[in-house]
Design a protein around this motif. Structure first.
Motif, PDB file in Angstrom:
ATOM      1  N   GLU A 169       0.850  -1.194   0.000  1.00  0.00           N
ATOM      2  CA  GLU A 169       0.000   0.000   0.000  1.00  0.00           C
ATOM      3  C   GLU A 169       0.887   1.246   0.000  1.00  0.00           C
ATOM      4  OE1 GLU A 169      -3.054  -0.182   3.007  1.00  0.00           O
ATOM      5  OE2 GLU A 169      -3.940  -1.937   2.079  1.00  0.00           O
ATOM      6  N   SER A 170       0.725   2.034  -1.032  1.00  0.00           N
ATOM      7  CA  SER A 170       1.564   3.219  -1.188  1.00  0.00           C
ATOM      8  C   SER A 170       0.915   4.421  -0.496  1.00  0.00           C
ATOM      9  CB  SER A 170       1.705   3.535  -2.678  1.00  0.00           C
ATOM     10  OG  SER A 170       0.411   3.848  -3.187  1.00  0.00           O
ATOM     11  N   ASN A 171       1.684   5.471  -0.355  1.00  0.00           N
ATOM     12  CA  ASN A 171       1.126   6.700   0.225  1.00  0.00           C
ATOM     13  C   ASN A 171      -0.049   7.199  -0.624  1.00  0.00           C
ATOM     14  OD1 ASN A 171       2.822   6.888   2.466  1.00  0.00           O
ATOM     15  ND2 ASN A 171       4.439   7.862   1.261  1.00  0.00           N
ATOM     16  N   GLU A 172       0.063   6.990  -1.924  1.00  0.00           N
ATOM     17  CA  GLU A 172      -1.011   7.417  -2.828  1.00  0.00           C
ATOM     18  C   GLU A 172      -2.323   6.658  -2.523  1.00  0.00           C
ATOM     19  OE1 GLU A 172       0.125   6.612  -6.811  1.00  0.00           O
ATOM     20  OE2 GLU A 172      -1.305   8.026  -7.664  1.00  0.00           O
ATOM     21  N   THR A 173      -2.199   5.353  -2.380  1.00  0.00           N
ATOM     22  CA  THR A 173      -3.386   4.534  -2.034  1.00  0.00           C
ATOM     23  C   THR A 173      -3.928   4.938  -0.673  1.00  0.00           C
ATOM     24  OG1 THR A 173      -2.382   2.687  -3.199  1.00  0.00           O
ATOM     25  CG2 THR A 173      -4.188   2.145  -1.729  1.00  0.00           C
ATOM     26  N   LEU A 174      -3.014   5.196   0.242  1.00  0.00           N
ATOM     27  CA  LEU A 174      -3.453   5.536   1.602  1.00  0.00           C
ATOM     28  C   LEU A 174      -4.172   6.880   1.640  1.00  0.00           C
ATOM     29  CD1 LEU A 174      -0.362   4.205   3.567  1.00  0.00           C
ATOM     30  CD2 LEU A 174      -2.570   3.106   3.198  1.00  0.00           C
ATOM     31  N   LEU A 175      -3.753   7.789   0.786  1.00  0.00           N
ATOM     32  CA  LEU A 175      -4.459   9.077   0.707  1.00  0.00           C
ATOM     33  C   LEU A 175      -5.866   8.850   0.144  1.00  0.00           C
ATOM     34  CD1 LEU A 175      -4.718  12.129   0.860  1.00  0.00           C
ATOM     35  CD2 LEU A 175      -3.528  12.293  -1.351  1.00  0.00           C
ATOM     36  N   GLU A 176      -5.939   8.018  -0.876  1.00  0.00           N
ATOM     37  CA  GLU A 176      -7.238   7.720  -1.491  1.00  0.00           C
ATOM     38  C   GLU A 176      -8.177   7.083  -0.450  1.00  0.00           C
ATOM     39  OE1 GLU A 176      -8.780   5.453  -5.553  1.00  0.00           O
ATOM     40  OE2 GLU A 176      -6.702   5.183  -4.923  1.00  0.00           O
ATOM     41  N   LYS A 177      -7.628   6.125   0.287  1.00  0.00           N
ATOM     42  CA  LYS A 177      -8.403   5.454   1.338  1.00  0.00           C
ATOM     43  C   LYS A 177      -8.860   6.448   2.395  1.00  0.00           C
ATOM     44  CE  LYS A 177      -6.531   0.936   1.803  1.00  0.00           C
ATOM     45  NZ  LYS A 177      -6.160  -0.211   2.570  1.00  0.00           N
ATOM     46  N   SER A 178      -7.931   7.269   2.847  1.00  0.00           N
ATOM     47  CA  SER A 178      -8.239   8.214   3.929  1.00  0.00           C
ATOM     48  C   SER A 178      -9.344   9.168   3.492  1.00  0.00           C
ATOM     49  CB  SER A 178      -6.990   9.029   4.299  1.00  0.00           C
ATOM     50  OG  SER A 178      -5.966   8.165   4.703  1.00  0.00           O
ATOM     51  N   LYS A 179      -9.227   9.669   2.261  1.00  0.00           N
ATOM     52  CA  LYS A 179     -10.244  10.616   1.766  1.00  0.00           C
ATOM     53  C   LYS A 179     -11.604   9.945   1.693  1.00  0.00           C
ATOM     54  CE  LYS A 179      -7.689  13.977  -0.963  1.00  0.00           C
ATOM     55  NZ  LYS A 179      -7.206  14.298  -2.298  1.00  0.00           N
ATOM     56  N   LEU A 180     -11.624   8.731   1.163  1.00  0.00           N
ATOM     57  CA  LEU A 180     -12.894   8.010   1.034  1.00  0.00           C
ATOM     58  C   LEU A 180     -13.534   7.784   2.413  1.00  0.00           C
ATOM     59  CD1 LEU A 180     -14.654   6.598  -1.168  1.00  0.00           C
ATOM     60  CD2 LEU A 180     -13.481   4.479  -0.547  1.00  0.00           C
ATOM     61  N   CYS A 181     -12.725   7.396   3.356  1.00  0.00           N
ATOM     62  CA  CYS A 181     -13.242   7.191   4.725  1.00  0.00           C
ATOM     63  C   CYS A 181     -13.842   8.484   5.260  1.00  0.00           C
ATOM     64  CB  CYS A 181     -12.106   6.785   5.672  1.00  0.00           C
ATOM     65  SG  CYS A 181     -11.522   5.119   5.428  1.00  0.00           S
ATOM     66  N   LEU A 182     -13.059   9.548   5.201  1.00  0.00           N
ATOM     67  CA  LEU A 182     -13.477  10.791   5.860  1.00  0.00           C
ATOM     68  C   LEU A 182     -14.675  11.431   5.158  1.00  0.00           C
ATOM     69  CD1 LEU A 182      -9.864  11.982   6.622  1.00  0.00           C
ATOM     70  CD2 LEU A 182     -11.565  11.343   8.327  1.00  0.00           C
ATOM     71  N   GLU A 183     -14.726  11.291   3.841  1.00  0.00           N
ATOM     72  CA  GLU A 183     -15.888  11.825   3.113  1.00  0.00           C
ATOM     73  C   GLU A 183     -17.170  11.074   3.463  1.00  0.00           C
ATOM     74  OE1 GLU A 183     -14.532  11.498  -0.905  1.00  0.00           O
ATOM     75  OE2 GLU A 183     -13.244  13.273  -0.656  1.00  0.00           O
ATOM     76  N   ASN A 184     -17.004   9.855   3.925  1.00  0.00           N
ATOM     77  CA  ASN A 184     -18.172   9.029   4.254  1.00  0.00           C
ATOM     78  C   ASN A 184     -18.353   8.834   5.758  1.00  0.00           C
ATOM     79  OD1 ASN A 184     -19.373   8.033   1.578  1.00  0.00           O
ATOM     80  ND2 ASN A 184     -17.161   7.855   1.298  1.00  0.00           N
ATOM     81  N   GLY A 185     -17.715   9.695   6.520  1.00  0.00           N
ATOM     82  CA  GLY A 185     -17.946   9.687   7.966  1.00  0.00           C
ATOM     83  C   GLY A 185     -17.281   8.552   8.724  1.00  0.00           C
ATOM     84  N   LEU A 186     -16.255   7.962   8.126  1.00  0.00           N
ATOM     85  CA  LEU A 186     -15.494   6.941   8.849  1.00  0.00           C
ATOM     86  C   LEU A 186     -14.179   7.587   9.291  1.00  0.00           C
ATOM     87  CD1 LEU A 186     -15.908   3.733   9.261  1.00  0.00           C
ATOM     88  CD2 LEU A 186     -14.104   3.520   7.590  1.00  0.00           C
ATOM     89  N   GLY A 187     -13.979   7.678  10.604  1.00  0.00           N
ATOM     90  CA  GLY A 187     -12.740   8.274  11.117  1.00  0.00           C
ATOM     91  C   GLY A 187     -11.557   7.371  10.818  1.00  0.00           C
ATOM     92  N   ILE A 188     -10.359   7.917  10.887  1.00  0.00           N
ATOM     93  CA  ILE A 188      -9.175   7.092  10.607  1.00  0.00           C
ATOM     94  C   ILE A 188      -8.134   7.191  11.726  1.00  0.00           C
ATOM     95  CG2 ILE A 188      -9.481   7.205   8.092  1.00  0.00           C
ATOM     96  CD1 ILE A 188      -7.180   9.245   7.985  1.00  0.00           C
ATOM     97  N   ILE A 189      -7.469   6.073  11.925  1.00  0.00           N
ATOM     98  CA  ILE A 189      -6.274   6.052  12.788  1.00  0.00           C
ATOM     99  C   ILE A 189      -5.145   5.832  11.803  1.00  0.00           C
ATOM    100  CG2 ILE A 189      -5.090   4.867  14.677  1.00  0.00           C
ATOM    101  CD1 ILE A 189      -7.870   3.835  15.592  1.00  0.00           C
ATOM    102  N   PHE A 190      -4.468   6.899  11.464  1.00  0.00           N
ATOM    103  CA  PHE A 190      -3.515   6.849  10.355  1.00  0.00           C
ATOM    104  C   PHE A 190      -2.099   6.572  10.878  1.00  0.00           C
ATOM    105  CE2 PHE A 190      -0.574   8.304   7.219  1.00  0.00           C
ATOM    106  CZ  PHE A 190      -1.153   7.886   6.027  1.00  0.00           C
ATOM    107  N   CYS A 191      -1.511   5.458  10.400  1.00  0.00           N
ATOM    108  CA  CYS A 191      -0.185   5.054  10.886  1.00  0.00           C
ATOM    109  C   CYS A 191       0.936   5.559   9.980  1.00  0.00           C
ATOM    110  CB  CYS A 191      -0.085   3.530  10.929  1.00  0.00           C
ATOM    111  SG  CYS A 191      -1.379   2.751  11.877  1.00  0.00           S
ATOM    112  N   PHE A 192       2.005   5.942  10.607  1.00  0.00           N
ATOM    113  CA  PHE A 192       3.203   6.345   9.872  1.00  0.00           C
ATOM    114  C   PHE A 192       4.420   5.940  10.707  1.00  0.00           C
ATOM    115  CE2 PHE A 192       4.539   9.981  12.470  1.00  0.00           C
ATOM    116  CZ  PHE A 192       3.387  10.206  13.212  1.00  0.00           C
ATOM    117  N   GLY A 193       5.583   5.894  10.067  1.00  0.00           N
ATOM    118  CA  GLY A 193       6.784   5.545  10.831  1.00  0.00           C
ATOM    119  C   GLY A 193       7.864   5.008   9.926  1.00  0.00           C
ATOM    120  N   GLU A 194       9.094   5.211  10.363  1.00  0.00           N
ATOM    121  CA  GLU A 194      10.241   4.843   9.535  1.00  0.00           C
ATOM    122  C   GLU A 194      10.684   3.403   9.751  1.00  0.00           C
ATOM    123  OE1 GLU A 194      10.431   6.387  12.368  1.00  0.00           O
ATOM    124  OE2 GLU A 194      12.120   5.543  13.467  1.00  0.00           O
ATOM    125  N   GLU A 195      11.460   2.895   8.808  1.00  0.00           N
ATOM    126  CA  GLU A 195      12.062   1.570   8.968  1.00  0.00           C
ATOM    127  C   GLU A 195      13.416   1.717   9.649  1.00  0.00           C
ATOM    128  OE1 GLU A 195      11.825  -0.887   5.547  1.00  0.00           O
ATOM    129  OE2 GLU A 195       9.904  -0.011   4.951  1.00  0.00           O
TER     130      GLU A 195
END
Ligand code: PGA
Length: 252
Positions: free
Chosen positions: A103-129
């Motif tokens: 899952e790329s950052n691009e996909t994750l942005l798409e997912k996040s937008k879709l969730c938030l536009e439809n009233g689903l909150g997100i717990i968005f994870c990030f972090g380095e290797e």
């Protein structure tokens, strides 16, 4: 005021009986009123878990959701499906999704937008290797992950965004970021939000830490100024440990 949160990500663990057993142990415990508690069982058991916890303050959240609203995506689960059974949040961008499912950052942005536009909150994870950290690139990586994803989302949607800093090298490894390492990145992330959206939003956004949080290290991590709670993997599968971690956040 930002919220104190402890969320348990059960990943691909626990069958139905085990799920109900763990839920009942949590449901029958006294939970600190000042901490929001969430659990994320397998998608297969989300509805059962919601019904099981109906008289409890524990919220059931999803581990993942697809980035398209519907269609020919065999085996996937949509935002609308989750909403229809009463789910109001999903974890997005867990490092296991990024690495095992590309899952790329691009996909994750798409997912996040879709969730938030439809009233689903997100717990968005990030972090380095680990390799990023060894090369001293952790700030750069974190900044890039945030700026290509959640920072693209309009300010008025941010009341439904929770962030989770999850250094990949600390997940399931028994190796935890030190309280100072966690604080450093949390402060950095909050400052990025501040620069883009201002003081109020940056101070109101909850940022959780995830990566080998256990009862013995939870207090030290949660006591850091910019750490508002935890996203807990392994330790959330043991009721006593998870409850102890919740208690640590209550007292921090
Ligand atoms: P862990 O997992 O607590 O088992 O390290 C954390 C996570 O994956 O969120």
């Amino acid at each position: 005021m930002r919220k104190k949160i402890v969320a348990g990500n059960w990943k691909m663990n626990n069958n139905l009986i085990e799920t109900e057993l763990l839920l009942s142990k949590l449901k029958n415990s006294n939970l600190a009123p000042n901490v929001e508690v969430m659990v994320s069982p397998s998608n297969l058991f989300l509805k059962t878990s919601i019904d099981f916890l109906s008289s409890s303050k524990i919220e059931v959240v999803s581990q993942n959701v697809h980035n398209k609203s519907n269609g020919a995506y065999t085996g996937e689960i949509s935002v609308g499906m989750l909403k229809s059974i009463g789910i109001n949040k999903s974890i997005i961008g867990h490092s296991e999704r990024r690495s095992h499912f590309q899952e790329s950052n691009e996909t994750l942005l798409e997912k996040s937008k879709l969730c938030l536009e439809n009233g689903l909150g997100i717990i968005f994870c990030f972090g380095e290797e680990l390799s990023d950290r060894k090369m001293g690139k952790h700030f750069e990586v974190v900044e890039n992950q945030l700026s290509t994803t959640v920072l693209q989302i309009s300010k008025n949607k941010w009341q439904n965004i929770i962030l989770a800093y999850e250094p990949v090298w600390a997940i399931g490894t028994g190796e935890t970021a030190s309280p100072d390492q966690a604080q450093e990145i949390h402060q950095f992330a909050r400052n990025i939000i501040f620069k883009k959206f201002g003081k109020e939003l940056s101070e109101n956004t909850s940022i959780l830490y995830g990566g080998s949080v256990k009862p013995k290290n939870a207090s030290d991590i949660f006591s850091q100024t910019d750490v508002d709670g935890g996203l807990i993997g392994g330790a959330s599968l043991i009721a006593e440990d998870f409850l102890s971690i919740i208690e640590s956040n209550s007292e921090s």
